[in-house]
Each structure stands twice: as structure tokens, then as C-alpha cells.
Scaffold this motif. Structure first.
Motif, PDB file in Angstrom:
ATOM      1  N   LYS A 259       0.832  -1.192   0.000  1.00 58.42           N
ATOM      2  CA  LYS A 259       0.000   0.000   0.000  1.00 58.42           C
ATOM      3  C   LYS A 259       0.876   1.254   0.000  1.00 58.42           C
ATOM      4  O   LYS A 259       1.862   1.325   0.729  1.00 58.42           O
ATOM      5  CB  LYS A 259      -0.919  -0.005   1.212  1.00 58.42           C
ATOM      6  N   LEU A 260       0.464   2.250  -0.790  1.00 54.06           N
ATOM      7  CA  LEU A 260       1.272   3.452  -0.970  1.00 54.06           C
ATOM      8  C   LEU A 260       0.425   4.707  -0.827  1.00 54.06           C
ATOM      9  O   LEU A 260      -0.709   4.774  -1.308  1.00 54.06           O
ATOM     10  CB  LEU A 260       1.924   3.436  -2.356  1.00 54.06           C
ATOM     11  N   ILE A 261       1.009   5.716  -0.192  1.00 50.50           N
ATOM     12  CA  ILE A 261       0.459   7.071  -0.145  1.00 50.50           C
ATOM     13  C   ILE A 261       1.396   7.972  -0.942  1.00 50.50           C
ATOM     14  O   ILE A 261       2.622   7.860  -0.815  1.00 50.50           O
ATOM     15  CB  ILE A 261       0.360   7.573   1.304  1.00 50.50           C
ATOM     16  N   ILE A 262       0.852   8.845  -1.747  1.00 51.73           N
ATOM     17  CA  ILE A 262       1.656   9.774  -2.541  1.00 51.73           C
ATOM     18  C   ILE A 262       1.490  11.181  -1.986  1.00 51.73           C
ATOM     19  O   ILE A 262       0.362  11.650  -1.773  1.00 51.73           O
ATOM     20  CB  ILE A 262       1.265   9.735  -4.028  1.00 51.73           C
ATOM     21  N   PHE A 263       2.611  11.863  -1.757  1.00 54.32           N
ATOM     22  CA  PHE A 263       2.587  13.278  -1.384  1.00 54.32           C
ATOM     23  C   PHE A 263       2.612  14.108  -2.664  1.00 54.32           C
ATOM     24  O   PHE A 263       3.527  13.985  -3.480  1.00 54.32           O
ATOM     25  CB  PHE A 263       3.791  13.633  -0.509  1.00 54.32           C
ATOM     26  N   GLY A 264       1.609  14.985  -2.813  1.00 51.65           N
ATOM     27  CA  GLY A 264       1.571  15.861  -3.978  1.00 51.65           C
ATOM     28  C   GLY A 264       0.211  15.856  -4.631  1.00 51.65           C
ATOM     29  O   GLY A 264      -0.556  14.885  -4.511  1.00 51.65           O
TER      30      GLY A 264
ATOM     31  N   SER B 206       3.633   2.629   2.760  1.00 53.48           N
ATOM     32  CA  SER B 206       4.831   3.376   2.393  1.00 53.48           C
ATOM     33  C   SER B 206       4.388   4.705   1.791  1.00 53.48           C
ATOM     34  O   SER B 206       3.204   4.900   1.502  1.00 53.48           O
ATOM     35  CB  SER B 206       5.675   2.599   1.378  1.00 53.48           C
ATOM     36  N   ILE B 207       5.332   5.603   1.599  1.00 50.34           N
ATOM     37  CA  ILE B 207       5.016   6.913   1.025  1.00 50.34           C
ATOM     38  C   ILE B 207       6.008   7.235  -0.081  1.00 50.34           C
ATOM     39  O   ILE B 207       7.165   6.785  -0.049  1.00 50.34           O
ATOM     40  CB  ILE B 207       5.016   8.011   2.115  1.00 50.34           C
ATOM     41  N   PHE B 208       5.533   7.981  -1.067  1.00 55.47           N
ATOM     42  CA  PHE B 208       6.400   8.486  -2.134  1.00 55.47           C
ATOM     43  C   PHE B 208       6.153   9.979  -2.271  1.00 55.47           C
ATOM     44  O   PHE B 208       5.004  10.419  -2.341  1.00 55.47           O
ATOM     45  CB  PHE B 208       6.118   7.790  -3.467  1.00 55.47           C
ATOM     46  N   ILE B 209       7.229  10.760  -2.325  1.00 56.53           N
ATOM     47  CA  ILE B 209       7.134  12.217  -2.442  1.00 56.53           C
ATOM     48  C   ILE B 209       7.233  12.587  -3.918  1.00 56.53           C
ATOM     49  O   ILE B 209       8.301  12.509  -4.525  1.00 56.53           O
ATOM     50  CB  ILE B 209       8.240  12.923  -1.633  1.00 56.53           C
TER      51      ILE B 209
ATOM     52  N   LYS C 269       8.058   4.149   5.688  1.00 53.90           N
ATOM     53  CA  LYS C 269       8.995   3.625   4.705  1.00 53.90           C
ATOM     54  C   LYS C 269       8.842   4.444   3.418  1.00 53.90           C
ATOM     55  O   LYS C 269       7.721   4.769   3.020  1.00 53.90           O
ATOM     56  CB  LYS C 269       8.727   2.145   4.438  1.00 53.90           C
ATOM     57  N   ILE C 270       9.962   4.760   2.781  1.00 49.44           N
ATOM     58  CA  ILE C 270       9.952   5.605   1.581  1.00 49.44           C
ATOM     59  C   ILE C 270      10.110   4.716   0.351  1.00 49.44           C
ATOM     60  O   ILE C 270      11.101   3.986   0.220  1.00 49.44           O
ATOM     61  CB  ILE C 270      11.080   6.649   1.627  1.00 49.44           C
TER      62      ILE C 270
END
Length: 203
Positions: A3-8, A64-67, A91-92
Motif C-alpha cells: 500500500k502506498l500514499i503519494i505526497f503531492g 509506504s510513502i512516495f514524495i 517507509k519511503i
């Protein structure tokens, strides 16, 4: 699937969702942005939440997150957000396109965004928070340090060191065994045939 969250909430965030959903082990579950800039509750059909409260709403062990930011402030804005997300305990994630040419021992740091048709030769080292837009050549034994943005159709020849927080414009070329200083700004179409200093601008 992870699972991923995106910043932006810009074009890069939308692109990141597409790449991660269609060509990675991640599935994008939500977006986030700083509270001061959040004007809506949804982006691309998914929940848009406040970055400040992220760890209160999502289990750190599951997400996890992605910027997904550009090269603003010579990549410093993106670097700050990566640091803040890491400090929260997330986690990035990184994305490496299945259509990029790499070899079995290739690895990169966290929050890297490596798109299609990049040719990354053996013994290349890529640090954290590096963006390689599509169609670049990264020559053997080269080192790309943290927080760099390499735009499309850039040629980095063998044995090059790219200093941290550098930006290389479209169709620029760096000859072999050169060192680009930190915060180098290389304009589109520029040919680099000698070492550059920190904070240098080459056109």
C-alpha cells in the motif's frame, strides 16, 4: 500488493500514481499534502489528507510513502518532505520502470523515480531522492548523488560524478570522468567537457 500514499497534487503526483499502479508492487491508496495547501478532499478519485496528521490515520507498518515533487528549490523541497516523512516513521518507496535497462546488481536509494527507456550501465550508483525522467543514458561507473533531477535524453558518460541537488536539462551531455559540483544547474542542450564548481550554472 504493498500500500502506498503519494505526497503531492500536481502532474507528477498523477503520473506517479499511474506508474506505481500499473508497473510496480504498490497500489496507491491515498494522496496527502500540507494542510495549508489542501483545498479539496479528493485527488484523482482518492482521499486527499493532511500530511501533518498522516501517521494518525494510517498504520506505519502497512503503508509506504512516495514524495512526488519536481525540482523546486534545486530539489530541496522534495528532499525536505522525504526527511519529514522518514521522521514520521514511514517507509519511503522508489519506482524503477520495468522498461528501464538495468542489470541484476543495480540498486538505488529511497524516493527515486526512474522512468522508462533509461539505460543504466553496470557499476552505476544512484543515491536517495533522484529522478531520472525518460530516455537517459547513465554511463558505467557513474555516481549520481542525493536529490538530483535528470530530465529527458541526457547523456552522462562513464565515470561521471553528479553532485547532490543538481539539475540536468533536456538533451544535455556530460563527457566522461568529469565531476559536477553540488547544486549544478545544467541547461538544456549544454555540453559539459570540464569539471564544474558547486552552484555553477552551465548553458
Amino acid at each position: 500488493m504493498k500500500k502506498l500514499i503519494i505526497f503531492g497534487v500536481g502532474d507528477i503526483a498523477e503520473l506517479a500514481m499511474y506508474y506505481f499502479n500499473n508497473d510496480s508492487e504498490y497500489t496507491v491508496e491515498a494522496f496527502c499534502i500540507d494542510k495549508a495547501f489542501r483545498e479539496v478532499d479528493k485527488f484523482c478519485g482518492l482521499d486527499l489528507v493532511d500530511f501533518e496528521d498522516l501517521e494518525l490515520n494510517f498504520d506505519l507498518t502497512l503503508y509506504s510513502i512516495f514524495i512526488a515533487l519536481s525540482y523546486s528549490e534545486m530539489n530541496n523541497l522534495r528532499a525536505r518532505k522525504v526527511h519529514e516523512a522518514s521522521q514520521k516513521g514511514f517507509k519511503i518507496a522508489s519506482y524503477v520502470s520495468s522498461k528501464a535497462t538495468t542489470f541484476s546488481n543495480f540498486s538505488c536509494g529511497e524516493n527515486c523515480f526512474i522512468l522508462e527507456n533509461n539505460t543504466i550501465q553496470p557499476f552505476v550508483k544512484i543515491g536517495n531522492n533522484v529522478t531520472l525522467w525518460s530516455g537517459n543514458h547513465i554511463g558505467h561507473h557513474s555516481l549520481i548523488r542525493d536529490n538530483c533531477f535528470i530530465s529527458s535524453h541526457v547523456v552522462i558518460s562513464g565515470g561521471v560524478e553528479v553532485g547532490k541537488n543538481s539539475f540536468l536539462g533536456v538533451n544535455s551531455t556530460v563527457n566522461d570522468h568529469l565531476k559536477l559540483g553540488e547544486y549544478s544547474l545544467i541547461a538544456s542542450g549544454a555540453l559539459i567537457n570540464k569539471h564544474t564548481n558547486d552552484y555553477g550554472v552551465c548553458i
